[in-house]
Design a protein around this motif. Structure first.
Motif, short mmCIF file in Angstrom:
data_model
loop_
_atom_site.label_atom_id
_atom_site.label_comp_id
_atom_site.label_asym_id
_atom_site.label_seq_id
_atom_site.Cartn_x
_atom_site.Cartn_y
_atom_site.Cartn_z
N SER A 1 38.19 -16.33 5.92
CA SER A 1 38.28 -17.55 5.36
C SER A 1 38.43 -18.55 6.65
O SER A 1 38.95 -18.28 7.54
CB SER A 1 39.36 -17.54 4.29
N VAL A 2 38.15 -19.72 6.38
CA VAL A 2 38.08 -20.81 7.49
C VAL A 2 39.58 -21.12 7.53
O VAL A 2 40.26 -21.11 8.82
CB VAL A 2 37.53 -21.90 7.08
N GLU A 3 40.27 -21.26 6.50
CA GLU A 3 41.69 -21.62 6.56
C GLU A 3 42.87 -20.60 7.01
O GLU A 3 43.60 -20.45 7.94
CB GLU A 3 42.43 -22.37 5.16
N LYS A 4 42.69 -19.44 6.44
CA LYS A 4 43.53 -18.34 6.41
C LYS A 4 43.17 -17.34 7.64
O LYS A 4 43.87 -16.79 8.10
CB LYS A 4 43.77 -17.39 5.32
N ASN A 5 41.92 -17.36 8.09
CA ASN A 5 41.41 -16.50 9.31
C ASN A 5 41.84 -15.02 8.98
O ASN A 5 42.22 -14.37 9.88
CB ASN A 5 42.18 -16.86 10.62
N GLU A 6 41.55 -14.49 7.69
CA GLU A 6 41.60 -13.12 7.24
C GLU A 6 40.49 -12.60 7.21
O GLU A 6 39.40 -13.08 6.60
CB GLU A 6 42.41 -13.07 6.12
N GLU A 7 40.21 -11.30 8.03
CA GLU A 7 38.70 -10.72 8.27
C GLU A 7 38.74 -9.90 6.86
O GLU A 7 39.73 -9.27 6.32
CB GLU A 7 38.80 -9.86 9.39
N PHE A 8 37.45 -9.65 6.52
CA PHE A 8 36.99 -8.83 5.67
C PHE A 8 35.58 -8.40 5.93
O PHE A 8 34.82 -8.90 6.47
CB PHE A 8 36.93 -9.45 4.11
N VAL A 9 34.92 -7.25 5.21
CA VAL A 9 33.65 -6.82 5.49
C VAL A 9 32.75 -7.13 4.31
O VAL A 9 32.99 -7.11 3.27
CB VAL A 9 33.80 -4.92 5.61
N VAL A 10 31.71 -7.82 4.73
CA VAL A 10 30.66 -8.16 3.96
C VAL A 10 29.61 -7.10 3.92
O VAL A 10 29.10 -6.82 2.80
CB VAL A 10 29.89 -9.44 4.44
N LYS A 11 29.29 -6.30 4.81
CA LYS A 11 28.46 -5.16 4.91
C LYS A 11 28.91 -4.18 6.12
O LYS A 11 28.90 -4.67 7.31
CB LYS A 11 26.88 -5.90 5.21
N PRO A 12 28.94 -3.16 5.62
CA PRO A 12 29.18 -2.07 6.69
C PRO A 12 28.13 -1.67 7.56
O PRO A 12 26.97 -1.98 7.31
CB PRO A 12 29.67 -0.92 5.79
N HIS A 13 28.48 -1.24 8.95
CA HIS A 13 27.48 -0.87 9.80
C HIS A 13 26.34 0.00 9.38
O HIS A 13 25.30 0.18 10.03
CB HIS A 13 28.11 -0.80 11.32
N ASP A 14 26.80 1.07 8.53
CA ASP A 14 25.94 2.06 8.25
C ASP A 14 24.90 1.77 7.11
O ASP A 14 24.36 2.47 6.34
CB ASP A 14 26.61 3.24 8.07
N THR A 15 25.03 0.49 6.60
CA THR A 15 23.99 0.08 5.37
C THR A 15 23.06 -0.98 6.42
O THR A 15 23.52 -2.14 6.69
CB THR A 15 24.79 -0.76 4.60
N PRO A 16 21.80 -0.76 6.51
CA PRO A 16 20.73 -1.42 7.36
C PRO A 16 20.52 -2.73 6.37
O PRO A 16 20.28 -2.76 5.13
CB PRO A 16 19.77 -0.62 7.55
N GLY A 17 20.55 -4.04 7.34
CA GLY A 17 20.22 -5.25 6.46
C GLY A 17 20.95 -6.21 7.03
O GLY A 17 21.70 -6.35 8.14
N THR A 18 20.66 -7.55 6.39
CA THR A 18 21.17 -8.89 7.05
C THR A 18 21.84 -9.61 5.90
O THR A 18 21.68 -9.10 4.73
CB THR A 18 19.68 -9.94 7.38
N ALA A 19 22.56 -10.67 6.20
CA ALA A 19 23.15 -11.40 5.23
C ALA A 19 23.15 -12.89 5.87
O ALA A 19 23.42 -12.99 6.98
CB ALA A 19 24.80 -10.83 5.17
N GLU A 20 23.10 -13.89 4.91
CA GLU A 20 22.96 -14.96 5.17
C GLU A 20 24.10 -16.13 4.20
O GLU A 20 24.00 -15.64 3.17
CB GLU A 20 21.62 -15.76 5.19
N LEU A 21 24.83 -16.91 4.90
CA LEU A 21 25.75 -17.49 4.18
C LEU A 21 25.37 -18.68 3.35
O LEU A 21 24.66 -19.41 4.27
CB LEU A 21 27.12 -17.87 5.17
N PHE A 22 25.77 -19.07 2.50
CA PHE A 22 25.42 -19.97 1.58
C PHE A 22 26.62 -20.35 0.65
O PHE A 22 27.05 -19.83 -0.44
CB PHE A 22 24.29 -19.92 0.58
N GLY A 23 27.65 -21.31 1.09
CA GLY A 23 28.63 -21.71 0.17
C GLY A 23 29.45 -20.63 0.23
O GLY A 23 30.12 -19.85 1.12
N ARG A 24 30.00 -20.00 -0.78
CA ARG A 24 30.76 -18.96 -1.33
C ARG A 24 29.73 -17.59 -1.24
O ARG A 24 30.76 -16.64 -1.75
CB ARG A 24 31.70 -19.03 -2.38
#
Length: 799
Positions: free
Chosen positions: A167-190
């Motif tokens: 998050s921009v404000e809290k700076n708390e990390e989370f996983v969107v996609k694990p490394h063993d799942t091949p693929g891409t991710a692109e950010l659009f708002g939320r």
């Protein structure tokens, strides 16, 4: 100091340089920033513009890049990053800029994500992990990035990475996609729109990750790959290969979408032609290119738009052309037009509401990397092929005049044959006028005897001096006009490769494995490096798009590839990487707007290399990472031709390939493989205007291709090298071909008719080179130790 001319054209204190330009525009373009050296890669969001600035550097080639940020209505500049060892991708949301930065002297792969707030002047470290975090994307609430913390060191799997978020404000990390799942991710708002391959799936599918909750919604799990997903409003849109044939050469892709609110899949465009390069803007529009080139290996396309609000499709540009890097604003679409090889890259503007097309900027030099927010556009202006200076331009698209404004200084950048195959693209293409042969005969202008046989081809600087090496290790500088030798230098080992020239420096390798940087003025060694393998392929010099400083890349026969900075009095090694095969040809370089993990990422240059192990590989020169690879049926001994996302090459078994590297993480797409059943040892030549390919299609024969063979002409038992194409005033006007028996031929390109030919009494193992002395002049070295010069330039200089 700023000076105004004619009320609408603004230049800075670099007044003389701006007077040397010519431009036409339907708008009132202005210089946004112009300092010494280079300002490039602009981004705009909200009322803020950021760019990469190298105004602080030294003559040793040490670059001190800063990321600057400026309000469009203010003259106040603030720099976000200072003196970083290396910086990766960068993106922006209004007053916040996020980038990847390496300040670790001990680890080249330790990049961290940082954020700068223009209003507060504060820098926040988003990550502090000891591994690579790169390719950040930012929205109002979230930041996501590509993360290698869970990847095993030394892994060559391009899919072995995770996507993390914060998050921009809290700076708390989370996983969107694990490394063993091949693929891409692109950010659009939320949302993070993902194209991923689950363990139980045979291909890549579309999922939507709601970042606030981590919940994943399956959007499309049809057969075939679905990739490059985007979000506009409540519509997810992507490129789809479900209808691509399992067998066959052509693999068209379509555009599909899904309405989240209606729970309905939308068939946006299922044209038989390949559709690619999907991008979105204004939270309403999606744009893509439709291939019109068929099998001619070009990038000709038309431009199409989908309006998600009206659920309608619009043809933006029906006239095919080489269009790239389109961006979408509130009511405007801007794209680069690469169709003119005579004058450089221009910018085109299209107004969606009126369906009118305008010239945003037509000029000598290159207008590149446009970025738009609302109705305000910024771009970079690069003035020539060796320019280490440039500026950021801008235009308010609302405030434009109906009458075209023209400012002309009568300057035209001359392109010179500075390296093997003419340029960094390796297309064997040169701009030079062929006069009427009935009035201006081709004659032998001069010949000079050198020490040793010649398999190298000459390269030239802008002042009219040529440089060539021989089998005895002698390197020569001579006048292209007279053949007079200026200096000679003995190197350690035989010279088989062609030198590469950048301004006052020459780069060449020898069979002893030594690589040299030499002063072209003095003929003295600046520095040298010893490699463990012979250097027999020609080096390639190009300008890095990251800072516009020159780089030289070459291979050695120990199966290594090396990248050096050109500037400096000592070797400036950027990286060396092992390859799984030898490289016989030169490395080719070009920008590829399709190899991006998101629209927020800047367009970059990539290296293309053909290997003896039957692979064509694509390398990111900033990281040395192998991005993609394509397997051929036999080794490649010539150079690859790089033309944006398309590569053209010929393999040893005589197969002519056209291959599209048209998506990050995707397998390269085979456009065609034309079998000629003939051993091919040399590079083809490609005319980017007529889209013709010329190469030895039959033993001793030169063949012309556009989708299929147009004509073939047998000249001798065997051709010696790659052909050379000449081009003038928007038209291809000739093809030069050399045989191993010393037959030199000049052909009419449409029919193959021989216009002129001559023979030298020696075996030839080198390629032709061209220099424009005001008249076409060609140069060829023979095994008899002579360097020959023919030209239409009259022998009597007072003619």
């Amino acid at each position: 100091m700023t000076i105004a001319i004619s009320g609408s054209f603004y230049v800075t204190s670099s007044f003389a340089r701006e007077l040397s330009k010519s431009y036409i525009s339907d708008f009132n373009p202005k210089i946004f920033v112009d300092e010494e050296h280079i300002q490039n890669l602009p981004i705009i969001h909200g009322n803020y513009v950021t760019w990469v600035d190298s105004r602080l550097n030294d003559n040793e080639g040490r670059i001190f890049p800063r990321i600057y940020m400026k309000h469009i209505n203010s003259d106040e500049e603030k720099f976000a990053m200072s003196f970083a060892k290396k910086s990766g991708a960068r993106t922006q949301y209004k007053n916040k800029v996020v980038w990847a930065e390496n300040t670790d002297r001990l680890r080249d792969d330790n990049f961290d994500i940082k954020m700068f707030d223009y209003d507060t002047g504060q820098i926040t470290s988003i990550t502090k992990n000891k591994r690579m975090q790169n390719n950040p994307q930012i929205s109002k609430e979230f930041i996501i990035w590509k993360d290698m913390r869970d990847t095993q060191r030394g892994s060559t799997d391009i899919w072995d990475f995770a996507i993390f978020g914060s998050s921009v404000e809290k700076n708390e990390e989370f996983v969107v996609k694990p490394h063993d799942t091949p693929g891409t991710a692109e950010l659009f708002g939320r949302y993070a729109a993902m194209s991923i391959k689950r363990e139980d799936a045979s291909d890549r599918d579309i999922y939507l990750n709601i970042l606030s909750s981590g919940k994943e919604i399956p959007i499309c799990i049809e057969s075939g790959d679905q990739f490059n997903p985007k979000v506009i409003g409540d519509v997810v849109i992507w490129e789809d290969a479900r209808y691509a044939p399992v067998f066959g050469l052509e693999q068209p892709t379509d555009i599909f979408a899904y309405s989240i609110s209606k729970h309905k899949e939308l068939f946006v465009s299922t044209d038989p032609q390949r559709e690619y390069g999907l991008t979105v803007g204004a939270d309403r529009y999606a744009l893509w290119y439709q291939d019109t080139s068929g099998m001619n290996a070009s990038n000709e396309c038309t431009i199409h738009l989908y309006d998600a609000v009206a659920d309608s499709r619009i043809v933006i540009c029906e006239e095919p052309g080489d269009y790239r890097n389109a961006v979408i604003g509130k009511d405007w679409i801007i794209w680069e037009d690469h169709s003119s090889v005579e004058f450089g890259i221009d910018l085109v503007a299209y107004q969606i509401s009126t369906k009118e097309t305008f010239d945003l900027m037509k000029a000598f030099g290159d207008q590149k990397n446009p970025k738009i927010y609302d109705n305000y556009v910024v771009w970079e202006n690069i003035e020539g092929q060796e320019s280490e200076s440039g500026s950021i331009w801008c235009a308010d698209l609302i405030e434009f005049s109906e009458k075209k404004s023209t400012f002309s200084g009568g300057f035209k950048d001359t392109v010179v044959w500075t390296q093997a195959h003419g340029n960094e693209n390796k297309n064997g293409f040169v701009r030079s006028e062929i006069r009427n042969p009935n009035q201006f005969r081709f004659d032998l202008q001069w010949k000079i005897k050198l020490d040793g046989s010649i398999t190298s081809s000459p390269s030239f600087d802008r002042r009219g001096f040529g440089y060539i090496g021989t089998s005895t290790g002698k390197l020569y500088k001579y006048s292209a006009f007279s053949g007079e030798i200026v200096w000679e230098l003995k190197l350690d080992g035989a010279i088989k490769a062609s030198p590469a020239i950048y301004k006052d420096r020459l780069f060449i390798g020898t069979c002893s494995g030594k690589f040299y940087a030499i002063s072209t003025d003095l003929g003295e060694e600046i520095w040298s490096e010893q490699k463990s393998g012979s250097i027999e392929s020609s080096p390639t010099v190009y300008l890095s798009e990251n800072d516009h400083y020159p780089m030289v890349v070459f291979s050695s026969m120990d199966k290594m590839l090396h990248l050096y900075g050109v500037r400096g009095s000592k070797p400036n090694l950027k990286w060396s990487i092992p390859l799984d095969g030898w490289v016989k040809g030169s490395v080719s370089v070009d920008e590829n707007p399709l190899l991006r993990s998101s629209d927020q990422e800047t367009v970059k240059k990539y290296l293309y290399v053909g290997l003896s192990s039957n692979y064509l590989i694509c390398i990111d020169p900033l990281t040395s990472e192998i991005i993609s690879r394509f397997e051929t049926d036999s080794p490649m001994k010539g150079s690859i031709i790089a033309n944006s996302s398309t590569c053209i090459c010929a393999s040893n078994d005589g197969t002519l390939y056209s291959i599209s590297f048209n998506g990050w993480g995707r397998k390269p797409q085979l456009i065609y493989a034309e079998s000629t059943y003939h051993k091919t040892l040399y590079s083809p030549a490609f005319d980017p205007v007529s889209k013709r390919i010329f190469f030895e299609g039959k033993p001793g024969a030169i063949s012309s291709y556009i989708e299929k063979e147009l004509w073939s002409l047998t000249l001798d038992k065997e051709l010696a090298s790659a052909p050379v194409i000449t081009h003038y005033d928007g038209k291809m006007n000739g093809v030069f071909v050399v045989s191993t028996n010393g037959l030199v031929s000049f052909l009419e390109p449409e029919t193959g008719k021989i216009i002129w030919k001559t023979t030298i009494d020696t075996v030839v193992s080198s390629s032709l080179s061209v220099f424009d002395t005001g008249f076409i002049t060609i140069f060829l070295g023979g095994n008899d130790s002579y360097l020959y010069c023919w030209g239409q330039r009259p022998l009597d200089l007072d003619y």
